[in-house]
Design a protein around this motif. Structure first.
Motif, PDB file in Angstrom:
ATOM      1  N   ALA A 109     -25.949  13.809 -18.264  1.00 17.01           N
ATOM      2  CA  ALA A 109     -24.649  13.193 -19.018  1.00 17.01           C
ATOM      3  C   ALA A 109     -23.521  14.184 -18.790  1.00 17.01           C
ATOM      4  O   ALA A 109     -21.942  13.194 -18.645  1.00 17.01           O
ATOM      5  CB  ALA A 109     -24.624  13.497 -20.327  1.00 17.01           C
ATOM      6  N   PHE A 110     -22.811  15.428 -19.309  1.00 18.92           N
ATOM      7  CA  PHE A 110     -21.156  16.173 -19.515  1.00 18.92           C
ATOM      8  C   PHE A 110     -21.158  16.074 -17.437  1.00 18.92           C
ATOM      9  O   PHE A 110     -19.474  15.575 -17.460  1.00 18.92           O
ATOM     10  CB  PHE A 110     -21.528  17.170 -19.253  1.00 18.92           C
ATOM     11  N   ALA A 111     -21.634  16.278 -16.607  1.00 19.56           N
ATOM     12  CA  ALA A 111     -21.565  16.072 -15.454  1.00 19.56           C
ATOM     13  C   ALA A 111     -20.941  14.762 -14.691  1.00 19.56           C
ATOM     14  O   ALA A 111     -20.536  14.706 -13.470  1.00 19.56           O
ATOM     15  CB  ALA A 111     -22.769  17.374 -14.971  1.00 19.56           C
TER      16      ALA A 111
ATOM     17  N   GLN B  58     -16.544  24.210 -14.758  1.00 21.95           N
ATOM     18  CA  GLN B  58     -17.311  23.950 -13.633  1.00 21.95           C
ATOM     19  C   GLN B  58     -17.997  24.292 -13.440  1.00 21.95           C
ATOM     20  O   GLN B  58     -19.404  24.266 -13.471  1.00 21.95           O
ATOM     21  CB  GLN B  58     -16.128  22.801 -12.911  1.00 21.95           C
ATOM     22  N   ARG B  59     -18.059  25.958 -13.775  1.00 17.58           N
ATOM     23  CA  ARG B  59     -18.670  26.797 -12.713  1.00 17.58           C
ATOM     24  C   ARG B  59     -19.433  27.510 -13.749  1.00 17.58           C
ATOM     25  O   ARG B  59     -20.829  27.641 -13.680  1.00 17.58           O
ATOM     26  CB  ARG B  59     -17.464  27.958 -12.688  1.00 17.58           C
ATOM     27  N   ASN B  60     -18.931  27.945 -15.204  1.00 17.05           N
ATOM     28  CA  ASN B  60     -20.060  28.448 -15.764  1.00 17.05           C
ATOM     29  C   ASN B  60     -21.233  27.168 -16.913  1.00 17.05           C
ATOM     30  O   ASN B  60     -22.209  28.321 -16.937  1.00 17.05           O
ATOM     31  CB  ASN B  60     -19.389  29.066 -17.494  1.00 17.05           C
ATOM     32  N   VAL B  61     -20.805  25.973 -16.843  1.00 12.59           N
ATOM     33  CA  VAL B  61     -21.952  25.476 -17.633  1.00 12.59           C
ATOM     34  C   VAL B  61     -22.690  24.824 -16.797  1.00 12.59           C
ATOM     35  O   VAL B  61     -23.888  24.734 -17.289  1.00 12.59           O
ATOM     36  CB  VAL B  61     -20.859  23.673 -18.477  1.00 12.59           C
TER      37      VAL B  61
ATOM     38  N   GLN C  95     -26.603  26.373 -17.112  1.00  9.94           N
ATOM     39  CA  GLN C  95     -27.404  25.348 -17.357  1.00  9.94           C
ATOM     40  C   GLN C  95     -28.875  25.563 -15.954  1.00  9.94           C
ATOM     41  O   GLN C  95     -30.055  25.368 -16.355  1.00  9.94           O
ATOM     42  CB  GLN C  95     -26.628  23.555 -16.943  1.00  9.94           C
ATOM     43  N   PHE C  96     -28.144  26.477 -14.938  1.00  7.52           N
ATOM     44  CA  PHE C  96     -29.216  26.419 -14.460  1.00  7.52           C
ATOM     45  C   PHE C  96     -30.100  27.633 -15.083  1.00  7.52           C
ATOM     46  O   PHE C  96     -31.217  28.065 -14.820  1.00  7.52           O
ATOM     47  CB  PHE C  96     -28.501  27.542 -13.408  1.00  7.52           C
ATOM     48  N   ILE C  97     -30.023  28.118 -15.723  1.00  7.01           N
ATOM     49  CA  ILE C  97     -30.719  29.232 -17.070  1.00  7.01           C
ATOM     50  C   ILE C  97     -31.702  28.217 -17.552  1.00  7.01           C
ATOM     51  O   ILE C  97     -33.011  28.887 -17.338  1.00  7.01           O
ATOM     52  CB  ILE C  97     -29.882  29.878 -18.533  1.00  7.01           C
TER      53      ILE C  97
ATOM     54  N   GLU D  70     -21.211  21.776  -6.026  1.00  8.50           N
ATOM     55  CA  GLU D  70     -21.181  22.803  -5.240  1.00  8.50           C
ATOM     56  C   GLU D  70     -21.292  23.885  -6.606  1.00  8.50           C
ATOM     57  O   GLU D  70     -22.077  25.065  -5.361  1.00  8.50           O
ATOM     58  CB  GLU D  70     -19.283  22.994  -4.800  1.00  8.50           C
ATOM     59  N   ALA D  71     -21.122  24.365  -7.331  1.00  8.51           N
ATOM     60  CA  ALA D  71     -21.967  25.418  -7.901  1.00  8.51           C
ATOM     61  C   ALA D  71     -23.137  25.519  -8.194  1.00  8.51           C
ATOM     62  O   ALA D  71     -23.956  26.349  -8.097  1.00  8.51           O
ATOM     63  CB  ALA D  71     -21.076  25.633  -9.329  1.00  8.51           C
ATOM     64  N   ARG D  72     -23.588  24.418  -8.420  1.00 13.38           N
ATOM     65  CA  ARG D  72     -24.572  24.649  -8.452  1.00 13.38           C
ATOM     66  C   ARG D  72     -26.218  25.017  -7.171  1.00 13.38           C
ATOM     67  O   ARG D  72     -26.583  25.053  -6.701  1.00 13.38           O
ATOM     68  CB  ARG D  72     -25.535  22.628  -8.396  1.00 13.38           C
ATOM     69  N   ALA D  73     -25.036  23.887  -6.367  1.00 10.71           N
ATOM     70  CA  ALA D  73     -25.857  24.320  -4.662  1.00 10.71           C
ATOM     71  C   ALA D  73     -25.857  26.005  -4.428  1.00 10.71           C
ATOM     72  O   ALA D  73     -26.947  27.105  -4.136  1.00 10.71           O
ATOM     73  CB  ALA D  73     -25.253  24.248  -3.814  1.00 10.71           C
TER      74      ALA D  73
END
Length: 172
Positions: free
Chosen positions: A17-19, A72-75, A79-81, A32-35
């Protein structure tokens, strides 16, 4: 001031929802960060395994805004964690809500975003992550540039893991 972290966590939004709350360029930066996070070049298999090995429930209560490049990067890294280890959950609140609740409760002079309070299974604070990973904050210009280019996403994961590992070690 006492704060009910469980209630505050429950009031937070999930990452998906945030994204979706940002402008096209902000949403693209998250993608891009997710990739990068999914690439072995940015996050080693060993680090991913360390995340998967975490035992017990942990909660990342994060104050963030999608317009913020640090968020954008750290959140996204946080989430990846959660995706690697579902017992580590994240909820995202606005900077203004954090200023109304966390600022007085934690005796902060200001809320820098992203601001994450890492909570244990009882929703008790065990550490914080503020704005950028330690490598970017305490490194030189080269580290800061690497961070800005999204090449230190692993450092965010490492910082969160360090908080959890320190808590686990203290408990024995």
């Amino acid at each position: 001031m006492m704060i009910d972290y469980r209630e505050l966590f429950g009031a937070g939004a999930g990452f998906e929802a945030f994204a979706k709350t940002g402008l096209a360029g902000e949403i693209a930066a998250v993608k891009e960060a997710r990739a990068k996070l999914n690439s072995e070049e940015y996050v080693s298999g060993e680090l991913k395994e360390q995340v998967k090995q975490v035992r017990g429930a942990y909660y990342l209560l994060t104050a963030a805004e999608l317009w913020c490049p640090d968020c954008q990067r750290n959140v996204t890294a946080m989430q990846f964690i959660n995706e690697l280890q579902p017992t580590i959950s994240q909820a995202i609140i606005s900077k203004s809500r954090a200023e109304r609740t966390l600022l007085p409760a934690l005796a902060l002079d200001k809320v820098r975003i992203p601001f994450t309070v890492v909570l244990d299974e009882k929703f008790e604070p065990i550490g914080t992550f503020v704005e950028r990973p330690a490598k970017a904050l305490h490194g030189g210009e080269a580290e800061l540039q690497a961070y800005r280019e999204g090449r230190l996403l692993n450092a965010t994961v490492e910082d969160i893991l360090a908080i959890i590992h320190k808590h686990q070690a203290a408990r024995g």
